[in-house]
Design an enzyme around this catalytic site. Structure first.
Site: not given
Length: 302
Positions: A149, A173, A246, A249, A272, A281
């Site tokens: 990110r 995150k 993004h 990404r 993730h 995706y």
């Protein structure tokens, strides 16, 4: 301060301290709780303890009338479910009225990505004779070569890069750590930037930053700065596409899956927490598989 506002503040502190949520997540949750509290006020409901299923149905109907997407509504319900779970834990309410609220599955738009030909144009525009051009090339190689990110990219430090193992230590995150490999193009661009360009950009800075990527004055580069750099590169490449960090990404994940990478590995690389976040995706990959089939199978079409 009303009791509702105080409970909201305690909830946000819980997210920050106990759940180690990112500032962006805390901000979204604060906004969603505020919207709900304002609706309570408009309906003359003064106590969080008095919220029940019938009131929630009215609230959801108002969100639908406002033409919010299913995804936005689902996010708000998820936030309020967490809010009431916290209130229940603190014995402020007896039960969680959102626990049995079910919504239709959120629609996930197919991620926007670059085609390989577009990326080739984008990678050719940096002026490798200048420190800023060398920095821009390194940023581009890192974002596309690792899929991290932009928020993770701007917080990288030189010590996070292991050239011997060709990996980067990334803080994602919730400050979760993961190691992401990088390839030869990113290695070359990073090495050149660190040895040649970065010292020149830091030259006039009295208090050098530990941050890997710096701006023209040698200060820390921001996420907004990265977006401006990429916008400029798109214009110089004469591409008629929109760009956001993004998108690189998305391109990273899409191209890996189209080339045969397994979903679990891509999930790990992207950082993730849930596989469902990565599965979006596969829609792009399935579309690509269909194109290959229609163009290759002798009985695909007359």
């Amino acid at each position: 301060m009303t009791s509702q506002t105080r409970y909201k503040q305690l909830f946000l502190e819980y997210l920050q301290i106990e759940k180690n949520a990112s500032p962006l997540t805390v901000s979204h949750y604060a906004e969603d709780v505020d919207v709900f509290l304002l609706f309570m006020e408009s309906e003359a409901l003064t106590k969080l303890q008095d919220v029940d299923h019938s009131f929630i149905r009215v609230y959801l109907s108002k969100l639908h009338e406002a033409k919010l997407s299913r995804r936005s509504i689902a996010r708000k319900v998820s936030c309020l479910r967490s809010f009431y779970r916290f209130l229940e834990r603190e014995e402020i309410v007896k039960q969680n009225p959102f626990i049995n609220v079910r919504l239709p599955k959120s629609e996930y738009p197919i991620p926007d990505f670059f085609y390989e030909e577009e990326l080739a144009q984008l990678f050719s525009v940096s002026d490798s004779s200048t420190p800023l051009g060398q920095r821009n090339q390194a940023i581009l190689e890192v974002l596309y070569g690792t899929g991290i990110r932009v928020s993770e990219c701007v917080h990288l430090e030189e010590k996070h890069i292991d050239f011997s193992l060709a990996t980067i230590l990334v803080y994602g995150k919730g400050s979760k750590e993961r190691y992401v490999p990088f390839g030869q193009f990113a290695e070359e661009a990073l090495s050149y930037y660190i040895k040649e360009a970065r010292p020149k950009l830091l030259k006039n800075q009295t208090q050098p930053t530990d941050q890997l990527f710096v701006n023209a004055k040698g200060g820390p580069l921001t996420a907004r700065g990265v977006r401006m750099i990429l916008d400029k590169m798109v214009k110089e490449a004469a591409l008629t596409v929109d760009i956001h960090p993004h998108k690189l990404r998305h391109s990273f994940a899409t191209h890996l899956l189209n080339s045969g990478a397994d979903l679990r590995s891509v999930q790990e690389l992207l950082g993730h927490e849930h596989l469902s976040s990565t599965q979006v995706y596969t829609h792009v990959s399935k579309d690509r598989l269909r194109q290959v089939y229609m163009g290759s199978h002798p009985r695909a079409k007359k």
